[in-house]
Design an enzyme around this catalytic site. Sequence first.
Site, short mmCIF file in Angstrom:
data_model
loop_
_atom_site.label_atom_id
_atom_site.label_comp_id
_atom_site.label_asym_id
_atom_site.label_seq_id
_atom_site.Cartn_x
_atom_site.Cartn_y
_atom_site.Cartn_z
N TRP A 124 31.01 44.52 -13.14
CA TRP A 124 30.51 43.67 -13.72
C TRP A 124 29.93 43.85 -15.65
O TRP A 124 29.47 42.90 -15.94
CB TRP A 124 28.85 43.83 -13.31
CG TRP A 124 28.32 43.88 -12.34
CD1 TRP A 124 28.55 43.72 -10.58
CD2 TRP A 124 27.64 42.22 -11.34
NE1 TRP A 124 28.06 43.13 -9.46
CE2 TRP A 124 27.64 42.38 -10.04
CE3 TRP A 124 27.44 40.95 -12.92
CZ2 TRP A 124 27.03 40.92 -9.50
CZ3 TRP A 124 26.72 39.60 -12.20
CH2 TRP A 124 27.08 39.91 -10.55
N TRP A 163 31.75 48.75 0.24
CA TRP A 163 31.04 48.87 -1.27
C TRP A 163 29.25 48.20 -0.58
O TRP A 163 28.77 49.00 -1.37
CB TRP A 163 31.64 48.81 -2.68
CG TRP A 163 30.56 49.10 -3.90
CD1 TRP A 163 30.37 47.24 -4.39
CD2 TRP A 163 29.92 49.78 -4.32
NE1 TRP A 163 29.67 48.10 -5.96
CE2 TRP A 163 29.19 49.17 -5.41
CE3 TRP A 163 29.20 50.96 -3.80
CZ2 TRP A 163 28.11 49.86 -5.68
CZ3 TRP A 163 28.07 51.90 -4.12
CH2 TRP A 163 27.70 51.47 -5.19
N ASP A 249 42.69 51.36 -8.85
CA ASP A 249 41.25 50.72 -7.94
C ASP A 249 41.62 50.07 -7.07
O ASP A 249 41.95 49.43 -7.48
CB ASP A 249 41.00 49.89 -9.52
CG ASP A 249 39.80 49.50 -9.49
OD1 ASP A 249 38.85 50.15 -8.16
OD2 ASP A 249 39.19 48.71 -9.84
N HIS A 278 38.64 52.96 -10.27
CA HIS A 278 38.08 51.98 -10.83
C HIS A 278 36.49 52.20 -12.08
O HIS A 278 36.98 51.10 -12.99
CB HIS A 278 36.83 51.72 -9.70
CG HIS A 278 35.91 50.60 -9.36
ND1 HIS A 278 36.34 49.38 -9.88
CD2 HIS A 278 34.50 50.43 -10.67
CE1 HIS A 278 35.55 48.50 -10.60
NE2 HIS A 278 34.10 49.22 -9.97
#
Length: 299
Positions: A124, A163, A249, A278
Amino acid sequence: MQILRTADDRFHGLPDWPFAPRYLQIADDDGTDLRIACVDEGPRDGRPVLLMHGEPSWSYLYRHVIPRLTAMGHRAIAPDLVGFGRSDKPAARGDYTYERHVAWMSRWLEAMDLQGAVLFCQDWGGLIGLRLVAAFPERFAGVVVANTGLPTGNPVSEAFMGWLNFSQTVPQLPVGMIIAGGTARSLSDAERAAYDAPFPDESYKEGARQFPALVPITPQHGSVAENQAAWTVLEGWTKPFVTAFSDADPVTKGGEAVFQARVPGTRGQPHVTLPGGHFLQEDCPAEIAATLDALIGRL
C-alpha cells in the site's frame, strides 16, 4: 471521527529500533485532527528518501534500511500511515477510504515540504505513494517501486484473493504472524511482537482490516478513476523510475512489467530482482539501500 492513539510504552525496547518519532498534525475534511508519526534521520541537506510501508506493517519495516541510507549521506524519512504504527488510528472501519488516505498523506507531504525526494514504496506504500507522485510530480526526483501496483479495477492474483478472504474473516488479525509469513528469513519472536506493538487489541486494527478491501480490483471499486488519472501522469514521467520487485512474492509476481511498459522513466534504468518475500525490506535491506543510492547517484 473517534481517534485511538497507541500508548508510547508499547514502542519501548523494540529490537533494532533506536529512532525517535517526529509528529505532524493534519486535519481531515471533517475537521478531525490526526497526528502522523515518522522517522526522519540523516543530514538535513541530504537527498530525502521517502520510505513508504504498506499493510499491515509500519515504519519498523525499514529499520535496517534507514541506517544504511543515512551512512550514505541521505535523509531517510519513513512515515506511519494513518491507522498504523505510532500514527493516530480512526476507530471505525468506515473512516478508512483510499481517497482519504491519499488526502491525509498529501497534507503530510505538503507540511513536510519535501523537495527533490526519491520514493521507495511497497504494498500500500505504492498504492498511496504513487498517487503522491502523480499529484506532486515536482516534489519527486525519482521512484523505486517494489512489490506493489496501482490497480484500476483489473483482476488480481489468486494469492491476493486468498489474503483478502483471510483478512476479512479471521477473528483476530495476527499482524506479526502475517509479516513473518511474507518474509524469506525467519523473524524472531521479538520482531514479530514489534509488528504487533501498534495494536493493543482488535479495536486498533480497523485500518488494517479495511485496507485489503479497498484495493480497486473491480470496475465497481472506489478510486478506479483516480488511479487511472494517476497513470496518465506516470505515462508522462521521464525521471528515473526503477522496478525492484522480489523473487518470491506470490502476490505481486510479474508486477514490474506494467511499470516498465507504461512509464517512460523506466527506460534504460538498471532494474533489479531482489531476493525475498512480499516484505522484502526484511530480507534484503542492503540491496534496497544500494538500489536507492545508485539511483541518487544518477540524478
